[in-house]
Enzyme design. Sequence first.
Site, PDB file in Angstrom:
ATOM      1  N   VAL A   1      -0.289  -2.121   3.809  1.00 23.11           N
ATOM      2  CA  VAL A   1       0.956  -1.361   3.652  1.00 23.11           C
ATOM      3  C   VAL A   1       1.342  -0.722   4.982  1.00 23.11           C
ATOM      4  CG1 VAL A   1       2.113   0.520   2.437  1.00 23.11           C
ATOM      5  CG2 VAL A   1       0.446  -0.914   1.230  1.00 23.11           C
ATOM      6  N   LYS A   2       2.521  -1.068   5.446  1.00 25.09           N
ATOM      7  CA  LYS A   2       3.020  -0.578   6.731  1.00 25.09           C
ATOM      8  C   LYS A   2       3.916   0.634   6.496  1.00 25.09           C
ATOM      9  CE  LYS A   2       4.876  -2.769  10.928  1.00 25.09           C
ATOM     10  NZ  LYS A   2       5.526  -4.020  11.423  1.00 25.09           N
TER      11      LYS A   2
END
Length: 218
Positions: free
Chosen positions: A86-87
């Site tokens: 998850v960025k």
Amino acid sequence: MKFFIDTANLAQIKEAQELGVLDGVTTNPSLMAKEGITGKNNILKHYVDICNIVEGDVSAEVIATDFEGMIREGEELAELHEQIVVKIPMTKDGIKACKYFSDKGIRTNVTLVFSAGQALLAAKAGATYVSPFLGRLDDISTDGLQLIDDIRLIYDNYAYETQILAASIRHTMHVVNCAKIGADVMTGPLSSITGLLKHPLTDIGLEQFLADYAKGNK
């Protein structure tokens, strides 16, 4: 050093994968839009398509800028595929979300990092990756490589496990210099990877070898 490709183009990802040196993929909303991937369902499907091509981590970015929205989107992205990272952006809510995900065992990539202090906060919050944008710093006449060097020193001082993902790579010398400094990962266009193959003396040498062989084997 891990090699990631920074794109949402499936053909380029396949080409990098076939080269045998690809370790992962990073994407962002701009790269998705560039490929004409729009609409939530299409974007989510595209992330899965990327995961099915590569064996390594695939960074998928949240769109929300508030803590609750990041958590909601991040958990949905993480459920798509085990390779998803998850960025999240380097903001106050982003750091809070990073800590939340870290406690939940969800891997993260804190992006849009432009200072050593930001990288230190990301590591403290348990980020899996931190993405300093060295190319964008170079664009404004600031030494992006020095930032990578500073982060490496800080992380080594305190044995942080957060990996330095050198982002906004522009060319092959960025890759080489990041490797010298000790960046854990680079992410850039396909050209920054394939460019490492090239040297004029290699081409000249190969031409000579083939010419000499042809002379003796007519």
